[in-house]
Design a protein around this motif. Structure first.
Motif, PDB file in Angstrom:
ATOM      1  N   VAL A  67     -54.881  60.565 -55.902  1.00 27.63           N
ATOM      2  CA  VAL A  67     -55.337  59.425 -56.704  1.00 27.63           C
ATOM      3  C   VAL A  67     -56.286  58.555 -55.878  1.00 27.63           C
ATOM      4  CG1 VAL A  67     -54.598  57.286 -57.830  1.00 27.63           C
ATOM      5  CG2 VAL A  67     -53.351  59.416 -58.261  1.00 27.63           C
ATOM      6  N   HIS A 222     -57.715  46.334 -49.615  1.00 30.58           N
ATOM      7  CA  HIS A 222     -57.539  46.965 -50.927  1.00 30.58           C
ATOM      8  C   HIS A 222     -56.505  48.079 -50.871  1.00 30.58           C
ATOM      9  CE1 HIS A 222     -58.647  49.763 -54.272  1.00 30.58           C
ATOM     10  NE2 HIS A 222     -58.579  48.611 -54.928  1.00 30.58           N
ATOM     11  N   SER A 226     -53.023  48.086 -52.890  1.00 26.54           N
ATOM     12  CA  SER A 226     -52.729  49.205 -53.807  1.00 26.54           C
ATOM     13  C   SER A 226     -51.376  49.818 -53.493  1.00 26.54           C
ATOM     14  CB  SER A 226     -53.820  50.274 -53.697  1.00 26.54           C
ATOM     15  OG  SER A 226     -55.070  49.721 -54.023  1.00 26.54           O
TER      16      SER A 226
ATOM     17  N   VAL B 314     -53.143  55.159 -60.295  1.00 26.93           N
ATOM     18  CA  VAL B 314     -54.561  55.110 -60.692  1.00 26.93           C
ATOM     19  C   VAL B 314     -54.968  53.662 -60.947  1.00 26.93           C
ATOM     20  CG1 VAL B 314     -56.198  55.728 -62.529  1.00 26.93           C
ATOM     21  CG2 VAL B 314     -54.637  57.464 -61.593  1.00 26.93           C
ATOM     22  N   ALA B 316     -53.574  50.987 -59.782  1.00 26.11           N
ATOM     23  CA  ALA B 316     -53.534  50.216 -58.537  1.00 26.11           C
ATOM     24  C   ALA B 316     -54.812  50.421 -57.726  1.00 26.11           C
ATOM     25  CB  ALA B 316     -52.317  50.634 -57.709  1.00 26.11           C
ATOM     26  N   PHE B 317     -55.258  51.680 -57.596  1.00 28.44           N
ATOM     27  CA  PHE B 317     -56.446  51.953 -56.784  1.00 28.44           C
ATOM     28  C   PHE B 317     -57.734  51.580 -57.498  1.00 28.44           C
ATOM     29  CE2 PHE B 317     -53.572  54.630 -54.276  1.00 28.44           C
ATOM     30  CZ  PHE B 317     -53.939  54.215 -53.005  1.00 28.44           C
ATOM     31  N   ALA B 318     -57.702  51.656 -58.854  1.00 28.49           N
ATOM     32  CA  ALA B 318     -58.919  51.336 -59.605  1.00 28.49           C
ATOM     33  C   ALA B 318     -59.142  49.833 -59.689  1.00 28.49           C
ATOM     34  CB  ALA B 318     -58.830  51.941 -61.006  1.00 28.49           C
ATOM     35  N   ALA B 319     -58.092  49.035 -59.491  1.00 26.63           N
ATOM     36  CA  ALA B 319     -58.206  47.573 -59.621  1.00 26.63           C
ATOM     37  C   ALA B 319     -59.207  47.041 -58.598  1.00 26.63           C
ATOM     38  CB  ALA B 319     -56.845  46.923 -59.409  1.00 26.63           C
ATOM     39  N   GLY B 320     -60.118  46.189 -59.088  1.00 24.18           N
ATOM     40  CA  GLY B 320     -61.101  45.579 -58.201  1.00 24.18           C
ATOM     41  C   GLY B 320     -62.089  46.574 -57.635  1.00 24.18           C
ATOM     42  N   ARG B 321     -62.268  47.697 -58.362  1.00 17.29           N
ATOM     43  CA  ARG B 321     -63.130  48.755 -57.851  1.00 17.29           C
ATOM     44  C   ARG B 321     -64.614  48.368 -57.933  1.00 17.29           C
ATOM     45  NH1 ARG B 321     -63.997  54.716 -60.056  1.00 17.29           N
ATOM     46  NH2 ARG B 321     -64.323  55.785 -58.084  1.00 17.29           N
ATOM     47  N   ASP B 323     -66.069  45.549 -57.249  1.00 18.14           N
ATOM     48  CA  ASP B 323     -66.620  44.870 -56.080  1.00 18.14           C
ATOM     49  C   ASP B 323     -66.591  45.768 -54.847  1.00 18.14           C
ATOM     50  OD1 ASP B 323     -64.040  43.319 -57.272  1.00 18.14           O
ATOM     51  OD2 ASP B 323     -63.628  43.958 -55.209  1.00 18.14           O
ATOM     52  N   ARG B 324     -66.935  46.997 -55.064  1.00 27.63           N
ATOM     53  CA  ARG B 324     -66.986  47.991 -53.986  1.00 27.63           C
ATOM     54  C   ARG B 324     -68.081  47.665 -52.987  1.00 27.63           C
ATOM     55  NH1 ARG B 324     -66.559  54.090 -53.792  1.00 27.63           N
ATOM     56  NH2 ARG B 324     -65.442  54.027 -55.741  1.00 27.63           N
TER      57      ARG B 324
END
Lengths: 352, 324
Positions: A67, A222, A226, B314, B316-321, B323-324
């Protein structure tokens, strides 16, 4: 589920023996044959406990890695790396534990002789073989990426990692079916809850292990946040499922290992509920709600979750053996109308 | 010539005993072929010996089993001994259990017939004619129609034979031990000495040679009867009727289709019993279930949970993506 009262003898019999005189069988009052076990307990001890822990942890780690690889940021590569290596480590130790536990270890390859969908042991053997192979390829790709920064490494890891994560999902939860598809009351009573419980526990321990690994390697904010979210969700689910199991055990009269076996009871209350669930859940919830994070507190939560997760597998393993040895538990558990039976279609013969 | 006369007298004698004091008795037919084997020491094995000892011609493809009629058991343990001798099984523990005459204790990897002794209260003051309130029962592997051990076995060591019995192939078993907690009757066990699982084979080797299983052949009261399942079931049902007519109201069958013991997907027990007390008194579960019926729903619930957790990861990791 409803079933007629069994006919023990002639219905016209008036009183005495098995009949109360009103056409009903005398209810079961706990008799057995000299209290001798009505089941044979498994021989599973620490090796199987270790496998239940390591196999689930490895499976869920591969899911986290995949993921993070597919939807994570550039700063989350540390999670991918940690997840792949933890999965490999678990995939390497798992077969060792399992083969050492066999009474005839040199014949381990007979596990690959057939596939039997009615046997979680067979499902698990094939899943572990696939998971181990794919995790090995994914970890090799990861090594390549780490050492040479070659694109081929990342893509190898990614292509092997996706099916490895699917196998990892089975690895995480099938062990619950392995225990509950037996005759042991402590395991069989919770046959719908145990695979989800092991799944959530696999995820919380994998999140804890990955979190400790990225902490050591120095990961970004981040990635840390997460991991905390995943741990929070998994621990919440684990708490709900543990309480549901507890309720089911009591309802079915299968809770005796927790109440009457001193070590199992103690390990359950302090290890499974305390260390495994309450401590990490409390720390993660406070940190998420306040938005303030302490590296030490997170580390503490992770270690606590790992220790508790291991104790949970031990409690389930040894509790089941204690349950199987109690004749009255099993004979009460198998009273008519109380049967714990699934859909009843698993590869059964239709009798002429 | 005297030997022939003797055997013929025996035959006549057996036939004349069909009604004993007005009570129905069901003797097995004594075949004429028995007269061909008069010598004490025979030149070789008798072809289809089971025809002489059990009135059964053993044919592959048919279902065979045991009907263990506990109302006839006298607790002589001839079955235990015959089983140990034929299968070359050593003794388990040597010692006294203090549990009536049962020093065997349990079925195990090395004990495939086990005679239980249940001394019931009331014996000292009143001794009714029937068995003096002392129950005996020769326990054995049930050779379930849907066998928990077989469905759990990951190597295929446990298989169903051409006689519809369940047998462990010793050259395949790797001693994983998963069949042990799976058996709903606590029968099969692994042996630490050789690292394999063992249980009653219903004398698979003897059946192949046309011989009746050792325990059934040795049983002096015909408490253990061997035969084709349909035939055994008919005989058993008749026996229950006869016992009820004699006033033994508690007699019932355990393990026949639809009865206690054959519940929860197990179907029926090829080795079934006539019991005189509730199943639990003999340590038998009243309504056991086939463990493998619990695999599918549990596994699906587990996979659904893993799908949910993956989606959470998914998210959790996609959050705030952005502002990469």
């Amino acid at each position: 589920m409803s079933r007629e009262t069994p006919m023990y003898g002639r219905r016209e019999a008036r009183g005495g023996g098995l009949w109360s005189g009103d056409g009903q069988t005398v209810p079961y009052s706990g008799e057995s044959y000299y209290g001798r076990p009505a089941l044979k307990p498994s021989h599973y001890r620490w090796l199987i406990t270790g496998y239940l822990f390591a196999g689930g942890l490895a499976g869920a780690s591969q899911i986290i890695a995949t993921v993070a690889d597919l939807v994570g940021r550039r700063g989350d590569r540390g999670v991918v790396r940690a997840g792949r290596y933890v999965a490999l480590l678990g995939a390497l130790v798992s077969p060792i534990f399992l083969i050492l536990d066999l009474h005839t270890p040199k014949r381990w390859y007979n596990m690959m002789r057939i596939f039997r969908s009615s046997s979680p042991m067979s499902i698990g053997s094939w899943t572990l073989a696939a998971f181990g192979t794919l995790s090995g390829v994914a970890a090799t790709g990861q090594v390549l990426e780490d050492l040479t920064a070659a694109r081929v490494g990342r893509w190898t890891a990614r292509l092997a990692g996706i099916p490895a994560a699917v196998a990892g999902a089975v690895m995480s939860c099938y062990t619950g079916s392995l225990l509950s598809a037996t005759s042991v009351p402590f395991w069989a009573a919770v046959y719908r809850l145990l695979p989800p419980l092991f799944g959530t526990s696999a995820m919380s321990t994998a999140a804890a292990a990955t979190s400790l690994a990225i902490d050591a390697a120095g990961a970004g904010e981040h990635a840390r946040r997460s991991m905390e979210k995943i741990a929070l969700v998994a621990s919440t689910g684990e708490l709900a499922l543990t309480l549901a199991c507890d309720w089911e055990w009591r309802r079915r009269g299968a809770a005796t290992p927790l109440n009457e076996h001193p070590k199992v009871g103690l390990a359950y209350r302090f290890g499974v509920l305390g260390l495994g669930i309450v401590v990490p859940l409390f720390i993660h919830a406070i940190q998420t709600l306040t938005g303030r994070r302490s590296a030490t507190a997170t580390r503490l939560a992770s270690i606590s979750a790992l220790v508790g997760g291991f104790i949970q597998r031990a409690v389930l393993t040894f509790g089941g053996n204690s349950s199987a040895a109690r004749a009255e538990d099993y004979l009460r558990f198998t009273q008519p109308g109380q049967e714990v039976s699934g859909n009843g279609r698993a590869g059964q013969r239709v009798l002429a | 010539m005297s030997a022939v006369n003797y055997a013929e007298t025996e035959l006549q004698d057996a036939r004349s005993r069909v009604h004993l004091e007005g009570h129905p008795v069901h003797p097995l037919p004594v075949p004429e072929r028995a007269l061909q084997y008069r010598e004490s020491i025979l030149a070789g094995i008798i072809p289809h010996e089971a025809e002489l000892t059990a009135g059964v011609t053993i044919t592959p493809g048919q279902s065979y089993g045991f009907f263990t009629d506990t109302s006839l058991c006298i607790g002589c343990k001839a079955c235990e001994v015959a089983c140990k001798e034929w299968n070359n099984l050593p003794a388990d523990e040597i010692g006294l259990t203090g549990q009536s005459y049962d020093n065997t204790g349990r079925l195990s990897a090395l004990t495939w017939r086990h005679v239980e002794f249940i001394e019931q209260p009331g014996r000292a003051t009143s001794m009714p004619a029937f068995q003096s309130h002392w129950l005996m029962m020769s326990d054995v592997c049930k050779h379930c129609a849907n066998a928990g051990c077989l469905e759990a076995c990951p190597t295929g060591a446990l298989f169903r034979t051409e006689f519809d019995t369940v047998v462990v192939q010793q050259d395949v078993c790797n001693g994983c031990g998963y069949c042990v907690p799976s058996c709903p009757f606590g029968v099969i066990e692994t042996n630490k000495l050789d690292g394999k699982a063992h249980k009653c084979t219903l004398c698979y080797d003897r059946l192949k040679g046309g011989l009746e299983p050792a325990c059934a052949k040795s049983c002096p009261t015909n408490s253990i009867q061997f035969g084709p399942l349909d035939d055994l079931t008919r005989r058993a049902e008749q026996r229950v009727k006869d016992l009820h007519a004699l006033g033994v109201d508690n007699a019932y069958l355990y393990g026949t289709r639809g009865g206690p013991g054959a519940t929860g997907g197990i179907g029926r027990l090829n080795a079934f019993f006539l019991l005189l007390d509730r199943p639990e008194a003999y340590n038998l579960p009243a309504a056991p279930t086939l463990p493998s019926t619990r695999v599918r729903s549990g596994l699906l619930a587990g996979l659904a949970t893993m799908a949910g957790l993956t989606l959470a990861a998914v998210a959790a990791f996609a959050a705030g993506r952005r502002d990469r």
